[in-house]
Design an enzyme around this catalytic site. Structure first.
Site, PDB file in Angstrom:
ATOM      1  N   SER A 127      55.301  58.821  53.350  1.00 55.70           N
ATOM      2  CA  SER A 127      54.732  57.531  53.712  1.00 55.70           C
ATOM      3  C   SER A 127      53.453  57.285  52.932  1.00 55.70           C
ATOM      4  O   SER A 127      52.818  58.212  52.440  1.00 55.70           O
ATOM      5  CB  SER A 127      54.416  57.499  55.216  1.00 55.70           C
ATOM      6  OG  SER A 127      53.667  56.353  55.552  1.00 55.70           O
ATOM      7  N   HIS A 128      53.075  56.035  52.887  1.00 58.12           N
ATOM      8  CA  HIS A 128      51.789  55.665  52.293  1.00 58.12           C
ATOM      9  C   HIS A 128      50.623  56.045  53.210  1.00 58.12           C
ATOM     10  O   HIS A 128      49.476  56.005  52.789  1.00 58.12           O
ATOM     11  CB  HIS A 128      51.757  54.167  52.008  1.00 58.12           C
ATOM     12  CG  HIS A 128      52.590  53.788  50.829  1.00 58.12           C
ATOM     13  ND1 HIS A 128      53.966  53.801  50.856  1.00 58.12           N
ATOM     14  CD2 HIS A 128      52.239  53.412  49.586  1.00 58.12           C
ATOM     15  CE1 HIS A 128      54.431  53.441  49.676  1.00 58.12           C
ATOM     16  NE2 HIS A 128      53.400  53.197  48.884  1.00 58.12           N
ATOM     17  N   SER A 129      50.936  56.398  54.444  1.00 59.20           N
ATOM     18  CA  SER A 129      49.904  56.713  55.430  1.00 59.20           C
ATOM     19  C   SER A 129      50.059  58.142  55.944  1.00 59.20           C
ATOM     20  O   SER A 129      51.097  58.502  56.513  1.00 59.20           O
ATOM     21  CB  SER A 129      49.997  55.742  56.606  1.00 59.20           C
ATOM     22  OG  SER A 129      49.187  56.176  57.676  1.00 59.20           O
TER      23      SER A 129
ATOM     24  N   ASP B 131      58.792  55.234  53.819  1.00 62.26           N
ATOM     25  CA  ASP B 131      58.444  53.928  54.365  1.00 62.26           C
ATOM     26  C   ASP B 131      58.615  52.773  53.383  1.00 62.26           C
ATOM     27  O   ASP B 131      59.172  51.750  53.734  1.00 62.26           O
ATOM     28  CB  ASP B 131      57.037  53.932  54.973  1.00 62.26           C
ATOM     29  CG  ASP B 131      55.921  54.246  53.993  1.00 62.26           C
ATOM     30  OD1 ASP B 131      56.196  54.551  52.810  1.00 62.26           O
ATOM     31  OD2 ASP B 131      54.754  54.205  54.411  1.00 62.26           O
TER      32      ASP B 131
ATOM     33  N   SER C  97      57.593  52.552  46.676  1.00 64.24           N
ATOM     34  CA  SER C  97      57.045  53.589  45.794  1.00 64.24           C
ATOM     35  C   SER C  97      57.169  54.977  46.421  1.00 64.24           C
ATOM     36  O   SER C  97      57.242  55.978  45.706  1.00 64.24           O
ATOM     37  CB  SER C  97      55.593  53.285  45.414  1.00 64.24           C
ATOM     38  OG  SER C  97      54.759  53.253  46.548  1.00 64.24           O
TER      39      SER C  97
END
Length: 125
Positions: free
Chosen positions: A10-12, A67, A70
């Site tokens: 995920s980006h987070s 998610d 990218s």
């Protein structure tokens, strides 16, 4: 018997940690690797984090849930770079897909059986 692992991309960082916590509370003993955020812990993705998570999966294989675009691209690159035939990307929603996969992994289903369940449930592997 080796158990199928779960990899969350995920980006987070907080999102992956939250999903990991949920899976561990509900399912218990399941291998969940996380690769959230960039190297500085900020929003973004990290190819290095993803590769490290993938290196920690066992011989039973793993399913990767992501998610955004990218995160998918970097996970695909990591699989190719590490030449991992037993690690598979899933297009299922990150929370719901990982949840289903973790439950099925906890009862000893194979990576291919879990992929089929994801396809039946979400129309996606």
């Amino acid at each position: 018997m080796a158990q199928v692992g779960i990899i969350l991309v995920s980006h987070s960082e907080k999102l992956t940690e939250g999903i990991q916590s949920l899976l561990e509370e509900v399912v218990g003993d399941v291998s969940v690797q996380t690769a959230g955020g960039n190297e500085e812990g900020q929003i973004g993705t990290s190819l290095d984090k993803i590769q490290n998570a993938m290196k920690n999966v066992g011989e039973a294989g793993a399913l990767v849930f992501y998610d955004l675009g990218s995160a998918q691209m970097n996970a695909e690159m990591a699989i190719e770079m590490l030449e991992l035939e037993h690690v598979h990307l899933s297009d299922a929603p990150i929370v719901e897909g990982a949840y289903l996969a973790a439950v099925e992994a906890s009862v000893g289903k194979s990576v291919n059986d879990i992929r089929e369940s994801l396809k039946n449930e979400f129309g996606k592997e």
